[in-house]
Design a protein around this motif. Structure first.
Motif, short mmCIF file in Angstrom:
data_model
loop_
_atom_site.label_atom_id
_atom_site.label_comp_id
_atom_site.label_asym_id
_atom_site.label_seq_id
_atom_site.Cartn_x
_atom_site.Cartn_y
_atom_site.Cartn_z
N LEU A 208 0.82 -1.22 0.00
CA LEU A 208 0.00 0.00 0.00
C LEU A 208 0.86 1.27 0.00
CD1 LEU A 208 -2.58 -1.20 2.69
CD2 LEU A 208 -2.90 -1.13 0.21
N ALA A 209 2.19 1.10 0.04
CA ALA A 209 3.07 2.26 0.20
C ALA A 209 3.34 2.99 -1.12
CB ALA A 209 4.39 1.80 0.81
N ASP A 210 3.60 4.29 -1.00
CA ASP A 210 4.04 5.06 -2.17
C ASP A 210 5.53 4.86 -2.39
OD1 ASP A 210 1.59 6.76 -2.86
OD2 ASP A 210 1.76 6.98 -0.68
N TYR A 211 6.25 4.51 -1.31
CA TYR A 211 7.68 4.24 -1.42
C TYR A 211 8.06 3.26 -0.32
CZ TYR A 211 12.73 4.80 -0.87
OH TYR A 211 14.08 4.55 -0.75
N ALA A 212 8.94 2.30 -0.64
CA ALA A 212 9.50 1.41 0.39
C ALA A 212 11.01 1.43 0.26
CB ALA A 212 8.96 -0.01 0.23
N GLY A 213 11.69 1.62 1.36
CA GLY A 213 13.15 1.64 1.31
C GLY A 213 13.76 1.71 2.70
N SER A 214 15.08 1.82 2.72
CA SER A 214 15.81 1.81 4.00
C SER A 214 15.49 3.08 4.79
CB SER A 214 17.31 1.74 3.73
OG SER A 214 17.77 3.00 3.28
N THR A 215 16.03 3.14 6.00
CA THR A 215 15.76 4.31 6.85
C THR A 215 16.22 5.61 6.16
OG1 THR A 215 17.84 3.74 7.94
CG2 THR A 215 15.84 3.07 9.02
N THR A 216 17.44 5.61 5.62
CA THR A 216 17.87 6.84 4.96
C THR A 216 17.18 7.00 3.60
OG1 THR A 216 19.88 5.70 4.32
CG2 THR A 216 20.08 7.25 6.12
N GLY A 217 16.79 5.87 2.99
CA GLY A 217 16.02 5.95 1.74
C GLY A 217 14.71 6.70 1.99
N ILE A 218 14.04 6.36 3.08
CA ILE A 218 12.78 7.02 3.45
C ILE A 218 13.04 8.51 3.70
CG2 ILE A 218 11.07 7.22 5.33
CD1 ILE A 218 11.14 4.15 5.54
N MET A 219 14.11 8.81 4.41
CA MET A 219 14.39 10.23 4.73
C MET A 219 14.70 11.02 3.46
SD MET A 219 16.38 9.93 8.36
CE MET A 219 16.31 11.67 8.71
N TYR A 221 13.74 10.30 0.41
CA TYR A 221 12.51 10.42 -0.40
C TYR A 221 11.65 11.59 0.11
CZ TYR A 221 8.31 9.12 -2.96
OH TYR A 221 7.22 9.14 -3.80
N ALA A 222 11.47 11.64 1.43
CA ALA A 222 10.61 12.69 2.01
C ALA A 222 11.21 14.08 1.76
CB ALA A 222 10.44 12.44 3.51
N LYS A 223 12.54 14.18 1.87
CA LYS A 223 13.18 15.49 1.68
C LYS A 223 13.09 15.95 0.23
CE LYS A 223 16.37 14.83 5.48
NZ LYS A 223 17.71 14.52 5.95
N ASN A 224 13.23 15.01 -0.71
CA ASN A 224 13.24 15.39 -2.14
C ASN A 224 11.85 15.51 -2.74
OD1 ASN A 224 16.04 15.42 -2.13
ND2 ASN A 224 16.18 13.24 -2.60
N SER A 225 10.83 15.04 -2.04
CA SER A 225 9.48 15.04 -2.59
C SER A 225 8.84 16.44 -2.49
CB SER A 225 8.63 14.04 -1.80
OG SER A 225 7.27 14.20 -2.11
N ASP A 226 7.97 16.73 -3.46
CA ASP A 226 7.23 18.00 -3.41
C ASP A 226 6.04 17.89 -2.45
OD1 ASP A 226 8.87 19.20 -5.21
OD2 ASP A 226 7.70 18.51 -6.96
#
Ligand code: 13P
Ligand code: SF4
Length: 305
Positions: A208-219, A221-226
């Motif tokens: 159900l996720a928009d993104y799945a990844g490691s802890t820094t992957g998640i961070m 993604y959130a920082k680069n997302s609009d």
């Protein structure tokens, strides 16, 4: 002592004693502030070999400190709290893997780095959450026995459809606390938020996720997302770090129960006591175990770069 005074003391002592502080991203913010390097398991493994200091203090869990010792036997390596284990790392033993290898002799044994050093000696290669897909794709075998996290294994399997997988049932008790019901509830409360999860979550949650990844992957993604709002499906420290790093965005925990108690055995006072030499465990490994485990870690670093 105030938090600020304790942090200043830690910075002063670690310089005097030539100590490098490595902190996993699940550590508290006041610890990240005094660390030389913060990252996910893969980035910490890379840093382990590179740190120029003679002593490394690992603020994380046991397998992370052991990885540093495996790669840098000449260094003094300290685990911040001797009780900070990863329950998943203890779920399988060498006997079970030997039985599985007999059942599936032509399969390569791919071990999540969240395993003991002993267990790594009977595996072919290690992976982390951020490097698993890349490494399995590059592996010179199309038959993969993935241990011990069947959720991460499932995540990798879906992205490597041309390979055959055997998954063994193990996993992270912390991430398994998050359910599809939690997703439904969080999405109903925050309909505009994106859902970002760690692949240690159950496949039904990850789906159900928009993104799945490691802890820094998640961070990252959130920082680069609009997007401006995010539901975070991993240890709740990541919600706190993102709120600090991105004050203009909103972050909500997928579940208030996603807390890794092992990671949080370490607090700022623990770090202070470790650099003073009155806390922490100095990691020692049998040389045969170290060399056997190093083979898997070296292969991970070679294929993961
Ligand atoms: P990372 O690979 O994202 O650092 O994850 C390690 C871990 O233990 C997550 O629970
Ligand atoms: Fe281990 Fe899970 Fe804690 Fe990560 S969150 S260290 S996998 S128990």
């Amino acid at each position: 002592m105030t938090v600020r005074e304790m942090q200043d003391e830690i910075l002063k002592i670690k310089k005097e004693k030539d100590i490098c502080i490595l902190a996993h991203a699940y550590q508290r913010q006041d610890i990240l502030d005094v660390a030389d390097f913060v990252g996910d398991s893969f980035a910490l493994s890379r840093m382990a070999a590179k740190a120029p200091q003679s002593t490394v203090l690992m603020c994380g869990v046991r397998f992370m400190a052991e990885t540093v010792k495996i790669l840098s036997p000449q260094k003094k390596v300290i685990l911040s709290d001797s009780n900070a284990g990863c329950p998943m790392a203890e779920q399988m033993d060498k006997e079970l893997i030997s039985q599985l290898k007999e059942m599936y002799p032509d399969y390569k044994v791919v071990a999540y780095i969240n395993t003991t050093s002993e267990l790594k000696t009977v595996c072919d290669v290690c992976v982390t959450s951020s490097s698993a897909v890349k490494i399995v794709k590059k592996l010179d075998s199309d038959k993969i026995l993935f241990i011990p996290d069947c959720n991460l294994g499932d995540f990798v399997q879906k992205q490597c459809p041309d390979k055959t997988f055997k998954l063994v049932s193990g996993g992270c008790p912390t991430h398994l606390r998050m359910t599809v019901k939690d997703v439904e509830k969080a999405k109903a409360q925050h309909p505009d938020a994106l859902l970002l999860v760690h692949p240690e979550c159950a496949p039904a949650v990850t789906a159900l996720a928009d993104y799945a990844g490691s802890t820094t992957g998640i961070m990252n993604y959130a920082k680069n997302s609009d997007a401006k709002e995010f539901i975070i499906g991993t240890e709740n420290s990541i919600v706190e770090h993102l709120s600090f790093d991105e004050p203009g965005k909103k972050f909500y925990p997928l579940s208030k129960d996603c807390i890794c108690h092992n990671m949080h055995l370490t607090n700022l006072a623990t770090v202070y006591n470790c650099v003073c030499g009155t806390a922490g465990e100095v990691i020692e490994l049998d040389e045969d175990v170290r060399l056997g485990a190093k083979r898997c870690i070296d292969e991970m670093l070679r294929l993961g770069d």
